[in-house]
Design a protein around this motif. Sequence first.
Motif, PDB file in Angstrom:
ATOM      1  N   TRP A 194       6.661 -13.478   6.368  1.00  0.00           N
ATOM      2  CA  TRP A 194       6.084 -12.710   5.267  1.00  0.00           C
ATOM      3  C   TRP A 194       7.093 -12.452   4.149  1.00  0.00           C
ATOM      4  CZ3 TRP A 194       1.021 -12.454   5.806  1.00  0.00           C
ATOM      5  CH2 TRP A 194       0.489 -12.554   7.092  1.00  0.00           C
ATOM      6  N   ARG A 224       5.297   4.936  10.129  1.00  0.00           N
ATOM      7  CA  ARG A 224       4.360   6.058  10.105  1.00  0.00           C
ATOM      8  C   ARG A 224       4.121   6.637  11.493  1.00  0.00           C
ATOM      9  NH1 ARG A 224       1.971   2.934   5.973  1.00  0.00           N
ATOM     10  NH2 ARG A 224       0.526   1.896   7.409  1.00  0.00           N
ATOM     11  N   ALA A 235      12.201   0.807   3.961  1.00  0.00           N
ATOM     12  CA  ALA A 235      11.068   1.173   4.812  1.00  0.00           C
ATOM     13  C   ALA A 235      11.334   2.413   5.653  1.00  0.00           C
ATOM     14  CB  ALA A 235      10.719   0.005   5.727  1.00  0.00           C
ATOM     15  N   PHE A 289      -0.785  -4.708   9.202  1.00  0.00           N
ATOM     16  CA  PHE A 289      -0.596  -4.219   7.843  1.00  0.00           C
ATOM     17  C   PHE A 289      -1.199  -2.824   7.658  1.00  0.00           C
ATOM     18  CE2 PHE A 289      -0.444  -8.868   6.836  1.00  0.00           C
ATOM     19  CZ  PHE A 289       0.854  -8.877   6.361  1.00  0.00           C
ATOM     20  N   SER A 290      -2.143  -2.484   8.507  1.00  0.00           N
ATOM     21  CA  SER A 290      -2.849  -1.209   8.370  1.00  0.00           C
ATOM     22  C   SER A 290      -2.317  -0.135   9.302  1.00  0.00           C
ATOM     23  CB  SER A 290      -4.350  -1.403   8.633  1.00  0.00           C
ATOM     24  OG  SER A 290      -4.900  -2.348   7.731  1.00  0.00           O
ATOM     25  N   GLU A 291      -2.235  -0.454  10.589  1.00  0.00           N
ATOM     26  CA  GLU A 291      -1.752   0.519  11.559  1.00  0.00           C
ATOM     27  C   GLU A 291      -1.335  -0.201  12.824  1.00  0.00           C
ATOM     28  OE1 GLU A 291      -4.771   3.258  12.649  1.00  0.00           O
ATOM     29  OE2 GLU A 291      -6.258   1.717  13.122  1.00  0.00           O
ATOM     30  N   GLU A 347       7.594  -7.826   0.242  1.00  0.00           N
ATOM     31  CA  GLU A 347       6.591  -6.771   0.059  1.00  0.00           C
ATOM     32  C   GLU A 347       5.667  -6.653   1.272  1.00  0.00           C
ATOM     33  OE1 GLU A 347       6.705  -4.487  -2.291  1.00  0.00           O
ATOM     34  OE2 GLU A 347       8.559  -5.542  -2.835  1.00  0.00           O
ATOM     35  N   ASP A 348       5.283  -7.796   1.845  1.00  0.00           N
ATOM     36  CA  ASP A 348       4.451  -7.750   3.047  1.00  0.00           C
ATOM     37  C   ASP A 348       5.237  -7.193   4.234  1.00  0.00           C
ATOM     38  OD1 ASP A 348       2.084  -8.662   1.934  1.00  0.00           O
ATOM     39  OD2 ASP A 348       2.554 -10.762   2.282  1.00  0.00           O
ATOM     40  N   GLY A 407       6.239  -0.325   7.250  1.00  0.00           N
ATOM     41  CA  GLY A 407       5.654   0.974   6.928  1.00  0.00           C
ATOM     42  C   GLY A 407       4.650   1.424   7.977  1.00  0.00           C
ATOM     43  N   SER A 408       3.854   0.479   8.508  1.00  0.00           N
ATOM     44  CA  SER A 408       2.904   0.827   9.566  1.00  0.00           C
ATOM     45  C   SER A 408       3.636   1.350  10.799  1.00  0.00           C
ATOM     46  CB  SER A 408       2.066  -0.401   9.940  1.00  0.00           C
ATOM     47  OG  SER A 408       1.234  -0.808   8.870  1.00  0.00           O
ATOM     48  N   ARG A 439       5.116  -3.549   4.182  1.00  0.00           N
ATOM     49  CA  ARG A 439       3.842  -3.019   4.670  1.00  0.00           C
ATOM     50  C   ARG A 439       3.831  -2.954   6.201  1.00  0.00           C
ATOM     51  NH1 ARG A 439      -0.471  -6.911   2.481  1.00  0.00           N
ATOM     52  NH2 ARG A 439      -1.909  -5.457   3.509  1.00  0.00           N
TER      53      ARG A 439
END
Length: 340
Positions: free
Chosen positions: A252, A266, A318, A233-235, A255-256, A262-263, A259
């Motif tokens: 999940w 990025r 995403a 969820f973070s990276e 929304e999860d 999205g990780s 996330r």
Amino acid sequence: MATSSDHQSGPSPSPLNQLLFSHVYSAAVRAVAVHRIADHLAETPRTADDLAERAGLHADSLRRVLRLLAMHGLFTQDEKGTFGLTEAGQALRTDVPGSQHALALLITDEMFRRAADGLPDTVRTGTTPFEAAYKVPFFTHLAGSPAAQQLFDTGMNVMSGRGDELIAGSYPFPGSGTVVDVGGGRGGFLRAVLSGEPGLTGVLFDQPDTVADHVLDTEEVRGRWSVAGGDFFSEVPAGGDVYLLKRVLHDWSDEDCLRILGSIRRVAAPGKRLLVVDTVLPDNGDPHPGVEVDIVMLMLVSGRERTAKEFEGLFSRAGFKLNRILPTPSPASLIEAEAV
């Protein structure tokens, strides 16, 4: 030799009755799995008395459970009361390739049973039955219970291991580059991918305790992998040419999932590939084994099985574009997207 099927009589049970008694069947399977009855029958058929003596059990109770499971094709039973293993029952042995013993213990565990009991409230309120029963989310419970985490990881490894090579072989992976398996568990799928493409390297990424128990230390992939622990969820690790998500997104909520995606986005440059291995439910309501798994998701977590249209919507939000969906020999599909 007569078997139990020779003595069946009377009308077949109705579909409703089969559903009503399904919890009885799974409880019986759990009983023989817990006591490893299939292992005791590996060499030769035995009577319930013999089995009970060997396993330290109550003979008459065991006989009645085996009689039920013989009626449903896991054991044979002759006129002398001797029980043997069928081909289906062989999968409950602990010492055979493709053993389903660990999976049987997981699916019939109290975690699943208590969650299933909450479905009547779920269809009224939309709450997750597992959280209502245990007061914490499913994965939080696993993190706080080493025994439950081990049971889950072992059972999932059995479920995944049956199709890793077949799924990996259904996709044209590049001949070189780096594959990052996000939420890859113990690494069975990554091992299958790397085994099929000697020019690839790979990174296994999951919770630290999970990757510590990886299965990548084999000769065919030696020197071509690394492991990293963290929170997706973070990276996630950068530098991947292909990012894998095998049976992750279905755990999940939307929304999860955004996330997690999205990780990955990025650290994934435009054009880099995302490969999702998940069930793709038919839009027209046709029967599909993923519908059963979808109810397990409803019971345990906030996730769900999704249609192609639902995956396309997630990817678009995403920063990914859905390219194609490829079938595999398993119930799961390979969903290819790319960063835009």
